[in-house]
Write a protein that holds these residues in place. Structure first.
Motif, PDB file in Angstrom:
ATOM      1  N   VAL A 206      50.367  45.407  72.396  1.00  0.00           N
ATOM      2  CA  VAL A 206      51.301  44.384  72.583  1.00  0.00           C
ATOM      3  C   VAL A 206      51.492  43.225  72.065  1.00  0.00           C
ATOM      4  O   VAL A 206      50.265  42.664  71.786  1.00  0.00           O
ATOM      5  CB  VAL A 206      51.252  44.020  74.294  1.00  0.00           C
ATOM      6  N   THR A 207      52.554  42.920  71.722  1.00  0.00           N
ATOM      7  CA  THR A 207      52.763  41.662  70.998  1.00  0.00           C
ATOM      8  C   THR A 207      53.807  40.795  71.397  1.00  0.00           C
ATOM      9  O   THR A 207      54.374  39.627  70.506  1.00  0.00           O
ATOM     10  CB  THR A 207      53.017  41.738  69.237  1.00  0.00           C
ATOM     11  N   GLY A 208      54.607  41.168  72.542  1.00  0.00           N
ATOM     12  CA  GLY A 208      55.392  40.423  72.997  1.00  0.00           C
ATOM     13  C   GLY A 208      55.772  41.045  74.439  1.00  0.00           C
ATOM     14  O   GLY A 208      55.867  41.981  74.687  1.00  0.00           O
ATOM     15  N   ALA A 209      56.025  39.976  75.274  1.00  0.00           N
ATOM     16  CA  ALA A 209      56.090  40.267  76.676  1.00  0.00           C
ATOM     17  C   ALA A 209      56.890  39.208  77.613  1.00  0.00           C
ATOM     18  O   ALA A 209      56.292  38.154  77.786  1.00  0.00           O
ATOM     19  CB  ALA A 209      54.663  40.596  77.637  1.00  0.00           C
ATOM     20  N   CYS A 210      58.180  39.365  77.815  1.00  0.00           N
ATOM     21  CA  CYS A 210      59.009  38.430  78.275  1.00  0.00           C
ATOM     22  C   CYS A 210      59.870  38.831  79.557  1.00  0.00           C
ATOM     23  O   CYS A 210      60.339  39.874  79.368  1.00  0.00           O
ATOM     24  CB  CYS A 210      59.812  37.877  77.217  1.00  0.00           C
ATOM     25  N   HIS A 211      59.779  38.456  80.514  1.00  0.00           N
ATOM     26  CA  HIS A 211      60.508  38.853  81.739  1.00  0.00           C
ATOM     27  C   HIS A 211      61.371  37.877  82.125  1.00  0.00           C
ATOM     28  O   HIS A 211      61.549  36.623  82.335  1.00  0.00           O
ATOM     29  CB  HIS A 211      59.437  38.648  83.117  1.00  0.00           C
ATOM     30  N   ALA A 212      62.867  38.598  82.201  1.00  0.00           N
ATOM     31  CA  ALA A 212      63.974  37.830  82.162  1.00  0.00           C
ATOM     32  C   ALA A 212      64.999  38.659  83.061  1.00  0.00           C
ATOM     33  O   ALA A 212      65.352  39.791  82.882  1.00  0.00           O
ATOM     34  CB  ALA A 212      64.601  37.262  81.070  1.00  0.00           C
ATOM     35  N   GLY A 213      65.431  38.447  84.338  1.00  0.00           N
ATOM     36  CA  GLY A 213      66.470  38.758  85.094  1.00  0.00           C
ATOM     37  C   GLY A 213      66.115  40.292  85.570  1.00  0.00           C
ATOM     38  O   GLY A 213      66.956  41.121  85.876  1.00  0.00           O
ATOM     39  N   GLY A 214      64.861  40.304  85.951  1.00  0.00           N
ATOM     40  CA  GLY A 214      64.485  41.675  86.558  1.00  0.00           C
ATOM     41  C   GLY A 214      64.045  42.535  85.475  1.00  0.00           C
ATOM     42  O   GLY A 214      63.667  43.771  85.750  1.00  0.00           O
ATOM     43  N   VAL A 215      64.002  42.244  84.434  1.00  0.00           N
ATOM     44  CA  VAL A 215      63.602  43.089  83.183  1.00  0.00           C
ATOM     45  C   VAL A 215      62.634  42.515  82.159  1.00  0.00           C
ATOM     46  O   VAL A 215      62.590  41.670  82.208  1.00  0.00           O
ATOM     47  CB  VAL A 215      64.916  43.362  82.252  1.00  0.00           C
ATOM     48  N   LEU A 216      61.502  43.516  82.007  1.00  0.00           N
ATOM     49  CA  LEU A 216      60.333  43.094  81.151  1.00  0.00           C
ATOM     50  C   LEU A 216      60.739  43.704  79.840  1.00  0.00           C
ATOM     51  O   LEU A 216      61.040  44.846  79.602  1.00  0.00           O
ATOM     52  CB  LEU A 216      59.161  43.864  81.415  1.00  0.00           C
ATOM     53  N   HIS A 217      60.816  42.793  78.908  1.00  0.00           N
ATOM     54  CA  HIS A 217      61.126  43.178  77.466  1.00  0.00           C
ATOM     55  C   HIS A 217      59.640  43.239  76.865  1.00  0.00           C
ATOM     56  O   HIS A 217      58.993  42.280  77.094  1.00  0.00           O
ATOM     57  CB  HIS A 217      61.902  41.975  76.696  1.00  0.00           C
ATOM     58  N   LEU A 218      59.325  44.323  76.253  1.00  0.00           N
ATOM     59  CA  LEU A 218      58.042  44.545  75.639  1.00  0.00           C
ATOM     60  C   LEU A 218      58.091  44.990  74.324  1.00  0.00           C
ATOM     61  O   LEU A 218      58.972  45.754  73.690  1.00  0.00           O
ATOM     62  CB  LEU A 218      57.372  45.694  76.579  1.00  0.00           C
ATOM     63  N   ARG A 219      57.109  44.467  73.558  1.00  0.00           N
ATOM     64  CA  ARG A 219      57.227  44.619  71.891  1.00  0.00           C
ATOM     65  C   ARG A 219      55.803  45.092  71.774  1.00  0.00           C
ATOM     66  O   ARG A 219      54.593  44.517  72.322  1.00  0.00           O
ATOM     67  CB  ARG A 219      57.504  43.387  71.243  1.00  0.00           C
ATOM     68  N   LEU A 220      55.588  46.243  71.037  1.00  0.00           N
ATOM     69  CA  LEU A 220      54.213  46.661  70.609  1.00  0.00           C
ATOM     70  C   LEU A 220      54.176  46.910  69.108  1.00  0.00           C
ATOM     71  O   LEU A 220      55.407  47.487  68.691  1.00  0.00           O
ATOM     72  CB  LEU A 220      53.865  47.949  71.407  1.00  0.00           C
ATOM     73  N   GLU A 221      53.258  46.601  68.503  1.00  0.00           N
ATOM     74  CA  GLU A 221      53.310  46.767  67.102  1.00  0.00           C
ATOM     75  C   GLU A 221      51.932  47.431  66.350  1.00  0.00           C
ATOM     76  O   GLU A 221      50.783  47.062  66.971  1.00  0.00           O
ATOM     77  CB  GLU A 221      53.333  45.486  66.283  1.00  0.00           C
ATOM     78  N   GLY A 222      52.172  48.148  65.532  1.00  0.00           N
ATOM     79  CA  GLY A 222      50.764  48.818  65.145  1.00  0.00           C
ATOM     80  C   GLY A 222      51.260  50.297  64.135  1.00  0.00           C
ATOM     81  O   GLY A 222      52.413  50.090  63.456  1.00  0.00           O
ATOM     82  N   GLY A 223      50.133  51.251  64.263  1.00  0.00           N
ATOM     83  CA  GLY A 223      50.517  52.287  63.428  1.00  0.00           C
ATOM     84  C   GLY A 223      51.519  53.400  64.208  1.00  0.00           C
ATOM     85  O   GLY A 223      51.668  53.299  65.172  1.00  0.00           O
ATOM     86  N   GLU A 224      52.141  54.237  63.299  1.00  0.00           N
ATOM     87  CA  GLU A 224      53.178  54.936  63.684  1.00  0.00           C
ATOM     88  C   GLU A 224      52.764  55.938  64.894  1.00  0.00           C
ATOM     89  O   GLU A 224      53.454  56.034  65.743  1.00  0.00           O
ATOM     90  CB  GLU A 224      53.886  55.674  62.419  1.00  0.00           C
TER      91      GLU A 224
END
Length: 355
Positions: A206-224
């Motif tokens: 995980v490299t990003g986790a933001c919660h807004a309006g009942g939704v979790l926006h999640l970003r993951l980065e790494g190998g394919e």
């Protein structure tokens, strides 16, 4: 129209302006792109513009280090790094391409990746700075040992120009991830906290986790391979990365709300207490953006109750936008200011009236 400069060393001219100000006891307001003018206390001082002092000084991608003059825009730096498949992981806002490297360090604002990669100061390896004695010194790295036990180059991060005029910065950079997964998952903020612990224990990158309006926006980065496995396990609606760019630049619809904006910083895992207004939870809940009409005292009492601090991004609301310092810490700041800027030339009172 934006001003365009040829890459050039203008340090001699900047040093001369500082020495003239010292001789005349004239305070200076240091500015680059002026994109953070809204943040901090207003000051009456002569403007010292760093934008003509710009350009990449040196960059060897194999060493993962870039040295750049303070007036260089972040947009230019990001473009150079991108060509080499690298990035500055702290994701400081570029503010329509006008923000400068010197301003990035002076303000110390970090973006969505900060809890997983580090803050601006964590990527500052060294710097050159004009002090309040008119000296042009180099700190950090192997060039000059920091005096009095202070890591001066990192102290400048978040100092808002109160300690000296940054002319050059050496930064650590990292390779860009091979694969990125940007997804949106409907869930409550409480569920977000629990899930992030589970995902951390499971080793999800995980490299990003933001919660807004009942939704979790999640970003993951790494190998394919790891990203494909994460996508299969998590599901959710896949995004195109635009959410993270908008969050970095504070251009999401949330930020257009006319109510005053506050940033509340708390420890990871702090309770999700009710916010006095509408909230956007970045950094997995450790950074809480709030739009509210509540008083400064009420917001700061709430932040202190969570063991954190609150910064006001609406200059008209309070004359003290930064969270008040305990007396011992304020005295330490004053001693640092006296050592590096004894006459109080640089951005006097920008952070606190006592500085």
């Amino acid at each position: 129209m934006p001003r365009v400069f040829e890459p050039a060393d203008r340090s001699a001219a900047l040093i001369e302006q500082v020495r003239e100000a010292i001789a005349a006891r004239t305070p200076l307001r240091i500015r680059g792109g002026d994109t953070k003018a809204f943040l901090g206390r207003p000051i009456e001082a002569r403007s010292l513009d760093t934008r003509a002092h710009c350009g990449i000084v040196s960059y060897d991608p194999t060493e993962l280090v870039v040295t750049v003059r303070a007036g260089t825009t972040l947009a230019e730096l990001d473009a150079v790094l991108d060509e080499a498949g690298q990035m500055l992981p702290c994701e400081s806002p570029a503010f329509d391409g006008d923000a400068t490297v010197g301003g990035m360090v002076a303000a110390g604002l970090s973006g969505p990746r900060r809890p997983w990669a580090g803050a601006v100061r964590d990527f500052v390896l060294g710097c050159r700075v004009v002090t309040g004695q008119g000296k042009h010194l180099r700190f950090g790295g192997e060039v000059m040992k920091n005096v009095a036990g202070y890591d001066v180059s990192r102290l400048l991060a978040g100092s808002f120009g109160c300690l000296g005029l940054i002319t050059e910065v050496s930064l650590k950079v990292l390779p860009k991830p091979r694969a990125v997964l940007d997804i949106a998952l409907e869930m409550s903020a409480d569920d977000m906290v629990r899930k992030l612990v589970q995902w951390r224990d499971a080793g999800l990158p995980v490299t990003g986790a933001c919660h807004a309006g009942g939704v979790l926006h999640l970003r993951l980065e790494g190998g394919e391979g790891s990203i494909r496995a994460a996508q299969a396990a998590l599901g959710g609606e896949r995004g195109d990365g635009s959410f993270w760019r908008a969050l970095r630049e504070r251009s999401l619809p949330f930020f257009s709300d006319p109510r005053p904006l506050w940033r509340v910083s708390v420890a990871v895992g702090a309770p999700l207490a009710p916010m006095p207004g509408d909230a956007l939870l970045d950094w997995g809940g450790a950074q809480r953006w709030i739009k509210t009409e509540a008083s400064a005292a009420a917001v700061r009492e709430m932040a202190a109750g969570l063991g954190g601090h609150a910064t006001c991004f609406a200059p008209s609301l309070t004359s003290d936008p930064f969270h008040p310092l305990p007396d011992p810490l304020l005295r330490l700041h004053q001693r640092l200011k006296a050592q590096l800027d004894p006459l109080g030339i640089f951005n006097p009172g920008r952070l606190y009236a006592a500085l």
